[in-house]
Write a protein that holds these residues in place. Structure first.
Motif, PDB file in Angstrom:
ATOM      1  N   LEU A  78       0.829  -1.201   0.000  1.00 19.45           N
ATOM      2  CA  LEU A  78       0.000   0.000   0.000  1.00 19.45           C
ATOM      3  C   LEU A  78       0.866   1.255   0.000  1.00 19.45           C
ATOM      4  O   LEU A  78       0.550   2.238  -0.665  1.00 19.45           O
ATOM      5  CB  LEU A  78      -0.916  -0.030   1.226  1.00 19.45           C
ATOM      6  CG  LEU A  78      -2.080   0.933   1.290  1.00 19.45           C
ATOM      7  CD1 LEU A  78      -3.038   0.741   0.138  1.00 19.45           C
ATOM      8  CD2 LEU A  78      -2.816   0.744   2.605  1.00 19.45           C
ATOM      9  N   ASN A  79       1.995   1.200   0.697  1.00 17.79           N
ATOM     10  CA  ASN A  79       2.877   2.363   0.816  1.00 17.79           C
ATOM     11  C   ASN A  79       3.991   2.437  -0.222  1.00 17.79           C
ATOM     12  O   ASN A  79       4.624   3.484  -0.349  1.00 17.79           O
ATOM     13  CB  ASN A  79       3.505   2.389   2.214  1.00 17.79           C
ATOM     14  CG  ASN A  79       2.477   2.628   3.289  1.00 17.79           C
ATOM     15  OD1 ASN A  79       1.542   3.396   3.111  1.00 17.79           O
ATOM     16  ND2 ASN A  79       2.623   1.944   4.409  1.00 17.79           N
ATOM     17  N   ARG A  95       3.463   2.418  -5.722  1.00 15.45           N
ATOM     18  CA  ARG A  95       3.157   3.459  -6.713  1.00 15.45           C
ATOM     19  C   ARG A  95       3.993   3.268  -7.983  1.00 15.45           C
ATOM     20  O   ARG A  95       5.194   3.121  -7.943  1.00 15.45           O
ATOM     21  CB  ARG A  95       3.399   4.853  -6.139  1.00 15.45           C
ATOM     22  CG  ARG A  95       3.117   5.946  -7.172  1.00 15.45           C
ATOM     23  CD  ARG A  95       2.635   7.260  -6.627  1.00 15.45           C
ATOM     24  NE  ARG A  95       1.589   7.215  -5.633  1.00 15.45           N
ATOM     25  CZ  ARG A  95       0.287   7.071  -5.911  1.00 15.45           C
ATOM     26  NH1 ARG A  95      -0.119   6.910  -7.138  1.00 15.45           N
ATOM     27  NH2 ARG A  95      -0.595   7.069  -4.932  1.00 15.45           N
ATOM     28  N   GLY A 137      -2.396   1.165  -3.623  1.00 14.24           N
ATOM     29  CA  GLY A 137      -1.187   1.959  -3.443  1.00 14.24           C
ATOM     30  C   GLY A 137      -0.698   2.625  -4.718  1.00 14.24           C
ATOM     31  O   GLY A 137       0.360   3.245  -4.716  1.00 14.24           O
TER      32      GLY A 137
END
Length: 124
Positions: free
Chosen positions: A32-33, A36, A57
């Protein structure tokens, strides 16, 4: 609900699990973190919790591979519950995928699967 995401899980029957491994929560948080713009290949995806976390994410693409069609269907429902762009859900034997980096499965990725691939995250 976990980390702001909803998961399509069924209450387990005796002797079965709930379709979301709780000990994998740290990995879902990491995705999720950190996902990207990454291309994520989620092998042994089971119900695609890692793939859904990667989509949430901001992953550029997510491909979930598992031998179980019903598990992948659960992952597809989870993506829909969270209004996420659909990932790819592929019913396949993992070793065939790993041995074929030019497999059509990878055709949608912005970077081909290779040792110099940038931001490819593999999850097993």
């Amino acid at each position: 609900m976990e980390l702001g995401l909803r998961y399509a899980i069924d209450l387990p029957r005796q002797g079965h699990d709930a379709a979301l491994y709780l000990d994998f929560r740290a990995a879902r948080r990491w995705l999720l973190n950190n996902a990207r713009d990454a291309n994520v290949l989620n092998l042994f995806a089971y119900t695609c919790g890692a793939g859904v976390a990667a989509l949430a994410g901001g992953a550029a693409s997510v491909t979930n591979v598992d031998f179980s069609e019903s598990a992948l269907a659960t992952g597809s429902r989870t993506a829909a519950l969270n209004s996420l762009d659909p990932a790819r859900f592929v019913q396949a034997v993992h070793m065939f995928v790993l041995n074929s980096p030019t497999h059509p499965l990878f055709s949608h990725m912005s970077h081909p699967v290779s040792p110099i691939c940038q931001k490819l995250i593999l999850f097993f």
